[in-house]
Scaffold this motif. Structure first.
Motif, PDB file in Angstrom:
ATOM      1  N   ILE A  53       0.834  -1.199   0.000  1.00 57.40           N
ATOM      2  CA  ILE A  53       0.000   0.000   0.000  1.00 57.40           C
ATOM      3  C   ILE A  53       0.871   1.251   0.000  1.00 57.40           C
ATOM      4  O   ILE A  53       0.610   2.219  -0.722  1.00 57.40           O
ATOM      5  CB  ILE A  53      -0.948  -0.013   1.209  1.00 57.40           C
ATOM      6  N   ARG A  54       1.937   1.243   0.810  1.00 56.63           N
ATOM      7  CA  ARG A  54       2.846   2.389   0.836  1.00 56.63           C
ATOM      8  C   ARG A  54       3.525   2.582  -0.524  1.00 56.63           C
ATOM      9  O   ARG A  54       3.759   3.726  -0.954  1.00 56.63           O
ATOM     10  CB  ARG A  54       3.903   2.203   1.926  1.00 56.63           C
ATOM     11  N   ALA A  55       3.818   1.491  -1.201  1.00 51.30           N
ATOM     12  CA  ALA A  55       4.411   1.610  -2.545  1.00 51.30           C
ATOM     13  C   ALA A  55       3.427   2.275  -3.499  1.00 51.30           C
ATOM     14  O   ALA A  55       3.810   3.134  -4.307  1.00 51.30           O
ATOM     15  CB  ALA A  55       4.816   0.234  -3.060  1.00 51.30           C
ATOM     16  N   ALA A  56       2.146   1.894  -3.404  1.00 49.36           N
ATOM     17  CA  ALA A  56       1.124   2.513  -4.254  1.00 49.36           C
ATOM     18  C   ALA A  56       0.978   3.995  -3.940  1.00 49.36           C
ATOM     19  O   ALA A  56       0.639   4.794  -4.819  1.00 49.36           O
ATOM     20  CB  ALA A  56      -0.213   1.799  -4.067  1.00 49.36           C
ATOM     21  N   GLN A  57       1.266   4.359  -2.685  1.00 48.86           N
ATOM     22  CA  GLN A  57       1.205   5.765  -2.281  1.00 48.86           C
ATOM     23  C   GLN A  57       2.524   6.491  -2.533  1.00 48.86           C
ATOM     24  O   GLN A  57       2.667   7.656  -2.161  1.00 48.86           O
ATOM     25  CB  GLN A  57       0.840   5.843  -0.789  1.00 48.86           C
ATOM     26  N   ARG A  58       3.483   5.771  -3.123  1.00 43.77           N
ATOM     27  CA  ARG A  58       4.799   6.310  -3.488  1.00 43.77           C
ATOM     28  C   ARG A  58       5.605   6.746  -2.257  1.00 43.77           C
ATOM     29  O   ARG A  58       6.422   7.652  -2.323  1.00 43.77           O
ATOM     30  CB  ARG A  58       4.660   7.466  -4.490  1.00 43.77           C
ATOM     31  N   LYS A  59       5.403   6.053  -1.159  1.00 46.95           N
ATOM     32  CA  LYS A  59       6.214   6.264   0.050  1.00 46.95           C
ATOM     33  C   LYS A  59       7.281   5.171   0.084  1.00 46.95           C
ATOM     34  O   LYS A  59       7.187   4.207   0.843  1.00 46.95           O
ATOM     35  CB  LYS A  59       5.323   6.234   1.290  1.00 46.95           C
ATOM     36  N   PHE A  60       8.303   5.336  -0.760  1.00 43.88           N
ATOM     37  CA  PHE A  60       9.206   4.235  -1.053  1.00 43.88           C
ATOM     38  C   PHE A  60      10.166   3.910   0.091  1.00 43.88           C
ATOM     39  O   PHE A  60      10.529   2.748   0.274  1.00 43.88           O
ATOM     40  CB  PHE A  60       9.972   4.529  -2.338  1.00 43.88           C
ATOM     41  N   ASP A  61      10.582   4.901   0.849  1.00 44.06           N
ATOM     42  CA  ASP A  61      11.463   4.607   1.989  1.00 44.06           C
ATOM     43  C   ASP A  61      10.756   3.704   2.994  1.00 44.06           C
ATOM     44  O   ASP A  61      11.329   2.720   3.489  1.00 44.06           O
ATOM     45  CB  ASP A  61      11.911   5.899   2.673  1.00 44.06           C
ATOM     46  N   GLU A  62       9.523   4.051   3.279  1.00 46.47           N
ATOM     47  CA  GLU A  62       8.744   3.234   4.212  1.00 46.47           C
ATOM     48  C   GLU A  62       8.463   1.854   3.619  1.00 46.47           C
ATOM     49  O   GLU A  62       8.461   0.843   4.333  1.00 46.47           O
ATOM     50  CB  GLU A  62       7.440   3.944   4.561  1.00 46.47           C
ATOM     51  N   THR A  63       8.239   1.796   2.308  1.00 44.39           N
ATOM     52  CA  THR A  63       8.001   0.517   1.637  1.00 44.39           C
ATOM     53  C   THR A  63       9.162  -0.439   1.873  1.00 44.39           C
ATOM     54  O   THR A  63       8.978  -1.602   2.264  1.00 44.39           O
ATOM     55  CB  THR A  63       7.821   0.735   0.124  1.00 44.39           C
ATOM     56  N   LEU A  64      10.381   0.041   1.637  1.00 44.33           N
ATOM     57  CA  LEU A  64      11.559  -0.811   1.785  1.00 44.33           C
ATOM     58  C   LEU A  64      11.737  -1.246   3.238  1.00 44.33           C
ATOM     59  O   LEU A  64      12.052  -2.416   3.510  1.00 44.33           O
ATOM     60  CB  LEU A  64      12.796  -0.071   1.290  1.00 44.33           C
ATOM     61  N   GLN A  65      11.534  -0.336   4.166  1.00 41.04           N
ATOM     62  CA  GLN A  65      11.664  -0.679   5.581  1.00 41.04           C
ATOM     63  C   GLN A  65      10.662  -1.765   5.982  1.00 41.04           C
ATOM     64  O   GLN A  65      11.007  -2.691   6.723  1.00 41.04           O
ATOM     65  CB  GLN A  65      11.449   0.569   6.438  1.00 41.04           C
ATOM     66  N   LEU A  66       9.448  -1.657   5.476  1.00 35.76           N
ATOM     67  CA  LEU A  66       8.421  -2.630   5.828  1.00 35.76           C
ATOM     68  C   LEU A  66       8.712  -4.005   5.234  1.00 35.76           C
ATOM     69  O   LEU A  66       8.519  -5.032   5.904  1.00 35.76           O
ATOM     70  CB  LEU A  66       7.047  -2.128   5.373  1.00 35.76           C
ATOM     71  N   PHE A  67       9.163  -4.050   3.986  1.00 40.55           N
ATOM     72  CA  PHE A  67       9.524  -5.342   3.397  1.00 40.55           C
ATOM     73  C   PHE A  67      10.684  -5.977   4.163  1.00 40.55           C
ATOM     74  O   PHE A  67      10.706  -7.186   4.395  1.00 40.55           O
ATOM     75  CB  PHE A  67       9.903  -5.177   1.925  1.00 40.55           C
ATOM     76  N   HIS A  68      11.664  -5.153   4.547  1.00 38.90           N
ATOM     77  CA  HIS A  68      12.805  -5.654   5.329  1.00 38.90           C
ATOM     78  C   HIS A  68      12.322  -6.194   6.672  1.00 38.90           C
ATOM     79  O   HIS A  68      12.733  -7.286   7.107  1.00 38.90           O
ATOM     80  CB  HIS A  68      13.818  -4.529   5.527  1.00 38.90           C
ATOM     81  N   PHE A  69      11.446  -5.444   7.322  1.00 40.40           N
ATOM     82  CA  PHE A  69      10.937  -5.861   8.625  1.00 40.40           C
ATOM     83  C   PHE A  69      10.163  -7.174   8.507  1.00 40.40           C
ATOM     84  O   PHE A  69      10.315  -8.079   9.347  1.00 40.40           O
ATOM     85  CB  PHE A  69      10.058  -4.760   9.203  1.00 40.40           C
ATOM     86  N   ALA A  70       9.346  -7.302   7.474  1.00 41.66           N
ATOM     87  CA  ALA A  70       8.580  -8.537   7.277  1.00 41.66           C
ATOM     88  C   ALA A  70       9.511  -9.735   7.108  1.00 41.66           C
ATOM     89  O   ALA A  70       9.276 -10.814   7.669  1.00 41.66           O
ATOM     90  CB  ALA A  70       7.668  -8.398   6.063  1.00 41.66           C
TER      91      ALA A  70
END
Length: 225
Positions: free
Chosen positions: A124-141
């Motif tokens: 969802i963050r990627a769709a919202q173009r919040k890419f820094d948060e996207t990468l952090q969330l994938f790493h955390f998962a």
């Protein structure tokens, strides 16, 4: 299966065998039929409902799938996985992002170690173009569920898309070093990442090391061949 069907046609083991055979044959209408027969025996069974929803999605019956996921998510005793699956479905529609985020935050409060909540939130963050948060969330998962290959691959591909592969490659390398003796999967994931990066010598070195760690793993040997 024919013997089972003749002796106990309505037994749950017979219906389960029929469903699994249909799954093996990629016969989706037949798989859905036997899933619904099992649901008649076990109304409301969560796993069967999930299977039914998946079948309906592949068959293009999206509205029925959404209805099932919403019903499961709205139950007073809903499992956080139900909220995650419904949020995942809603996440494809930007108009529904607020509701999806609400469900995911609720799921995190209930079960903070369910990794797929974070990967769904990342998309969802990627769709919202919040890419820094996207990468952090994938790493955390990938850290929360460290033995899940799909999550590790998601993290690598997102890092690669953002031109930040060094840290992700180190993560996959260390993951292989930790779990390589227990399973061939971390080696295969790391090998694929090396190939994607054009590091072919490193890629084949990973497979050589993996086969030394697991010399009797026929699946790994076949994969390497």
């Amino acid at each position: 299966l024919a013997a089972m069907a003749s002796q106990a046609p309505g037994h749950f083991l017979t219906l389960t065998a029929k469903r699994l055979l249909a799954l093996y044959d990629a016969d989706l209408p037949e798989e859905l039929k036997h899933t619904e027969e099992l649901l008649e025996l076990f109304p409301g069974d969560q796993h069967l409902e999930w299977h039914r929803a998946r079948n309906l999605s592949v068959l293009g019956r999206y509205s029925e799938r959404l209805e099932i996921l919403k019903r499961l998510a709205d139950k007073p005793d809903a499992d956080p996985a139900c909220w995650q699956l419904y949020a995942q479905e809603l996440g494809s529609d930007a108009r529904q992002h607020a509701q999806a985020l609400y469900l995911l935050r609720k799921a995190i409060r209930r079960n903070p170690l369910y990794a797929y909540i974070y990967s769904t939130l990342a998309r969802i963050r990627a769709a919202q173009r919040k890419f820094d948060e996207t990468l952090q969330l994938f790493h955390f998962a990938a850290c929360v569920e460290e033995k899940d290959e799909y999550l590790a691959q998601d993290y690598f591909y997102e890092a690669r898309a953002q031109g930040k592969t060094d840290e992700a490659m180190q993560f996959l390398q260390k993951r292989f070093e930790r779990f390589g003796a227990d399973s061939s999967q971390p080696a295969r994931t790391y090998y694929t990442a090396c190939v994607q990066e054009g590091r072919y010598a490193d890629a084949f070195n990973v497979l050589e090391r993996a086969m030394k760690l697991r010399p009797d793993d026929g699946e790994l040997i076949t994969y390497s061949a």
